[in-house]
Write an enzyme that holds these catalytic residues in place. Structure first.
Site, mmCIF file in Angstrom:
data_model
loop_
_atom_site.group_PDB
_atom_site.id
_atom_site.type_symbol
_atom_site.label_atom_id
_atom_site.label_comp_id
_atom_site.label_asym_id
_atom_site.label_seq_id
_atom_site.Cartn_x
_atom_site.Cartn_y
_atom_site.Cartn_z
ATOM 1 N N HIS A 22 -7.025 9.076 -17.905
ATOM 2 C CA HIS A 22 -6.385 9.217 -16.581
ATOM 3 C C HIS A 22 -5.292 10.003 -16.553
ATOM 4 C CE1 HIS A 22 -7.011 7.782 -12.595
ATOM 5 N NE2 HIS A 22 -5.655 7.420 -12.522
ATOM 6 N N LYS A 167 -8.999 10.475 -4.193
ATOM 7 C CA LYS A 167 -7.372 11.143 -4.592
ATOM 8 C C LYS A 167 -7.579 11.606 -5.675
ATOM 9 C CE LYS A 167 -3.800 8.276 -5.397
ATOM 10 N NZ LYS A 167 -2.964 7.408 -4.958
ATOM 11 N N LYS A 169 -4.883 13.548 -8.525
ATOM 12 C CA LYS A 169 -3.339 13.589 -8.962
ATOM 13 C C LYS A 169 -3.103 15.054 -9.220
ATOM 14 C CE LYS A 169 -2.885 9.019 -9.411
ATOM 15 N NZ LYS A 169 -1.696 8.265 -9.008
ATOM 16 N N ASP A 198 -2.086 13.080 -4.805
ATOM 17 C CA ASP A 198 -0.878 12.401 -4.963
ATOM 18 C C ASP A 198 -0.050 13.140 -6.033
ATOM 19 O OD1 ASP A 198 1.200 10.528 -5.781
ATOM 20 O OD2 ASP A 198 -0.031 9.269 -7.006
ATOM 21 N N GLU A 224 0.410 12.332 -0.931
ATOM 22 C CA GLU A 224 1.442 11.069 -1.481
ATOM 23 C C GLU A 224 2.474 11.558 -2.316
ATOM 24 O OE1 GLU A 224 0.559 6.895 -4.111
ATOM 25 O OE2 GLU A 224 -0.884 8.244 -3.448
ATOM 26 N N ASP A 249 5.157 6.296 -1.755
ATOM 27 C CA ASP A 249 4.793 5.234 -2.735
ATOM 28 C C ASP A 249 6.087 4.916 -3.774
ATOM 29 O OD1 ASP A 249 3.450 4.015 -4.709
ATOM 30 O OD2 ASP A 249 2.540 5.464 -5.777
ATOM 31 N N LYS A 273 2.056 -1.826 -2.522
ATOM 32 C CA LYS A 273 1.569 -2.424 -4.069
ATOM 33 C C LYS A 273 2.474 -3.785 -4.117
ATOM 34 C CE LYS A 273 0.998 2.399 -5.884
ATOM 35 N NZ LYS A 273 1.416 3.189 -6.719
ATOM 36 N N GLU A 327 -7.035 1.600 -2.575
ATOM 37 C CA GLU A 327 -7.561 2.384 -3.942
ATOM 38 C C GLU A 327 -7.509 1.167 -5.085
ATOM 39 O OE1 GLU A 327 -4.633 4.577 -6.430
ATOM 40 O OE2 GLU A 327 -3.553 4.968 -4.273
#
Length: 373
Positions: A22, A167, A169, A198, A224, A249, A273, A327
């Site tokens: 990831h 989303k 990255k 993001d 983001e 974030d 979060k 998410e």
């Protein structure tokens, strides 16, 4: 009625494999490490919590090892012998003695809520004010870095009706390469899906000014944290200029940060979060600040496993408006489970159970197998 006391707090580090690497701007995850909190009470009830971060210390200033050590050495002595049913008093006691450490605090608050829900026969969402929805729409992160692979993965998710929000990255590559990647995916998916990005703070303001314009002009719904959290004036300028809304974030490391960002007009969306605010109750305070300021909400994740994901989900189902959905896909990234019944994802939603507490039971065998020795 006899007072119910906290008898012990145990932390367990669990390393679980993921379905694929990831890739984030600052780190590539090859597996996920969870810190499971087991809070045992004098009435025989056990509360479960989870403290999970990403990338060791690449993301923030707490790591799985430091979370475990701090809970064992500092949190537990403050809480053992205290009233297990008074969550407010327990968390205030921690806040007075321990600054920061919101990831660790979140695991403890989740465990206290889980135990109290089991004690009263109520789901955690009802302890947090009552749910206004039964499920949560969940975004999926496309993080292979390969455009064709990401498009194929998105198409598969649409086909099986699991996700229609994606989303990406970006930030680690040269900016034009990232922009081509994102735009190609949006063009392939069209109006069938929402595509967001993001950047994890990886652009400077000069790059972000142009990139945000290009992304907004090409149908990207949300950007983001494009620039560093410490560049507050830059965030304000970007929020005023970008055609796509800017989401804060990393800028939100506490409830106080949320107030300051709202007062400055530094973002039009807040990522919520539980780990970064200090728990499910704490994250709802940030949500109230946002709502009062007219800032819309998005239910974020630290890629928690099932325990942490459900703790967040029980908070998010109580929110009046969750414009940008969530998410909470952490459990879907893992190839192994440590709970008896895994969270259910179907028809683009995560279902939030109505069982007492978080609605989860640990699988002791799996926990023992994946526990870090």
């Amino acid at each position: 009625m006899n007072q119910v006391l906290i008898e012990s707090i145990e932390t367990v580090i669990v390393d679980l494999p993921t379905i694929r690497p990831h890739k984030l701007a600052m780190h590539t995850m090859q597996n996920q490490t969870l810190v499971i909190v087991r809070l045992r009470c004098s009435d025989g009830i056990e509360g479960l919590g989870e403290s999970t971060t990403i990338g060791g210390l690449a993301y923030g200033n707490e790591s799985p090892e430091s979370i475990k050590q701090n809970i064992d050495s500092h949190f537990a002595p403050l809480l053992v012998g205290q009233d297990a049913s008074n969550i407010n008093a327990a968390m205030l006691r921690l806040d007075k003695a321990i600054t920061g450490n919101t990831f660790a605090k979140s695991g403890i608050e989740s465990a206290l809520l889980d135990a109290q829900g089991k004690r009263l026969g109520l789901p955690v969402s009802e302890l947090l004010g009552g749910r206004v929805r039964e499920g949560l729409e969940v975004a999926w992160t496309l993080a292979s870095g390969d455009t064709a692979k990401d498009i194929a993965e998105a198409e598969q998710m649409l086909d099986i009706r699991r996700h229609r929000i994606f989303k990406l990255k970006i930030g680690a590559n040269e900016v034009n390469q990232d922009l081509r990647h994102v735009i190609a995916i949006k063009q392939a998916l069209g109006d069938r899906a929402s595509v967001r990005v993001d950047v994890n703070q990886y652009w400077d303001e000069s790059v972000a000014i142009r990139a945000c314009q290009v992304l907004g002009d090409n149908g990207i719904d949300l950007i983001e944290q494009p620039i560093a959290r410490i560049n507050r004036s830059g965030q304000i300028r970007l929020n005023q200029r970008s055609p796509a809304p800017i989401m804060a974030d990393e800028s939100i490391e506490s409830v106080e940060d949320a107030f300051s960002l709202a007062a400055d007009g530094a973002a039009s969306i807040f990522a919520l979060k539980i780990a970064k605010n200090g728990g499910p109750r704490a994250v709802l305070r940030t949500a109230q600040i946002a709502e009062a300021a007219g800032i819309s909400l998005y239910g974020g994740t630290m890629l928690e496993g099932s325990v942490g994901t459900m703790a967040a989900a029980h908070a998010f189902v109580t929110l009046n408006k969750l414009t940008w959905h969530t998410e909470l896909f952490g459990p879907l990234l893992l190839t192994e489970e440590i709970v008896v019944e895994a969270p259910v994802y179907r028809e683009f939603q995560l279902e939030v159970p109505r069982n007492p507490g978080l609605g989860l039971t640990l699988d002791e065998e799996r926990l023992a197998f994946f526990r870090r020795k």
